[in-house]
Design an enzyme around this catalytic site. Sequence first.
Site, PDB file in Angstrom:
ATOM      1  N   THR A 148      48.212  16.153  48.062  1.00 34.50           N
ATOM      2  CA  THR A 148      48.526  16.778  49.205  1.00 34.50           C
ATOM      3  C   THR A 148      49.523  15.686  49.876  1.00 34.50           C
ATOM      4  O   THR A 148      49.883  14.716  48.814  1.00 34.50           O
ATOM      5  CB  THR A 148      47.720  16.274  49.858  1.00 34.50           C
ATOM      6  OG1 THR A 148      46.525  16.995  49.454  1.00 34.50           O
ATOM      7  CG2 THR A 148      47.913  16.803  51.416  1.00 34.50           C
ATOM      8  N   GLY A 188      40.811  22.516  55.014  1.00 35.95           N
ATOM      9  CA  GLY A 188      40.923  20.883  55.084  1.00 35.95           C
ATOM     10  C   GLY A 188      41.214  20.572  56.330  1.00 35.95           C
ATOM     11  O   GLY A 188      42.303  21.784  57.574  1.00 35.95           O
ATOM     12  N   GLY A 218      43.070  13.546  51.755  1.00 35.70           N
ATOM     13  CA  GLY A 218      41.819  13.214  51.697  1.00 35.70           C
ATOM     14  C   GLY A 218      40.529  13.475  51.722  1.00 35.70           C
ATOM     15  O   GLY A 218      41.398  15.024  51.936  1.00 35.70           O
ATOM     16  N   GLY A 252      39.217  16.339  53.438  1.00 31.83           N
ATOM     17  CA  GLY A 252      39.506  16.793  54.355  1.00 31.83           C
ATOM     18  C   GLY A 252      38.266  17.256  55.985  1.00 31.83           C
ATOM     19  O   GLY A 252      38.560  16.690  56.737  1.00 31.83           O
TER      20      GLY A 252
END
Length: 347
Positions: free
Chosen positions: A214, A244, A266, A268
């Site tokens: 991400t 997320g 991370g 989510g």
Amino acid sequence: MKFHFFLSFLVLVIFSSCTELTNSEATAEASVQNQSEPPAYTIAIHGGAGTILKENMSTEKEAAYLAKLNEALDKGEEILKNGGTAMDAVEATIMIMEDSPLFNAGKGAVFTNDGTNELDASFMDGKTQNAGAIGGVKTVKNPIKAARVVMDNSPHVMLSGSGADQFAKEQGLEIVDPSYFHTDRRWESLQDAKKRENKQTGYLTQVSDYKYGTVGCAALDKDGNLAAGTSTGGMTNKRWGRIGDAPIIAAGVYADNATCAVSSTGHGEYFIRYVVAYDIAARMAYLGESLEEASNHVVNKKLVEKGGSGGIISVDKDGNVAMPFNSKGMYRGYAKPNERVVKIYED
Ligand code: ASP
């Protein structure tokens, strides 16, 4: 004799007032020196957190990540150096990472259980606290641009699915065939994830291994405005339209000129439950914590206690940067005038 006494008195008065002047000038100078001036601009980025270990990384791959993170920072820094806005810097910086297959955002996004790519992104302006987000788009080349036009040109904060794709198209954004997002590496990850999933629940045994990359950015411009953005393909093998934290304002992104700008990465579901990005800003506002204290508390205490892996990057109104993560690594970096840091692993 009297005259002599008066003269000595006069000399004493003049001398002591001169000394006083010198002393007060020195104090003023010292306090200016001690008071750290906020930098003209600051920009921080991440390219995802997870089990990123040096022993699993080839020299070429590591070099490619570092080069791309530096390229992204170069872009944002150039905009900020020339007096551009934090919002423009965030958008342009994230686009560099979205266009790179190295990251799980735009080109290189992970696959859903159906074998599609569904992209989420968010954008927030710290000055006005306007925000925009899109969830589950399939044809927008740069999802971060879509999040920004939702903020700028729609009366809404969040659009999802085909409606969001449609809005992006109407706004004149670049639309691509869904096959544009395909990369062999992510396709193989999906096949691997399908073998490991629990068929009833759809849960993966090792969630954190299926979502590297991400991307996010937080910036402070020369006018003292903060902005942040986040963009992701979400989690490998996601289904049922799972979305997320990345496009959820206050979880995956937050910006407020009064405190800080934050972008998360991370697992989510945890970042949504614990409202991670906003919680950092709230701790600064209500508890008077520094950016570092607030960021560390949320990532390394609260999330750890709850079992949520990941990290954040944040920039405050004074140009401080925090980049804590509780996983093994996080692609990350920041730039300020004459200062540049780019890292992957734990220190
Ligand atoms: N937070 C993203 C999500 O849960 C994934 C990630 O940041 O790695 O969709």
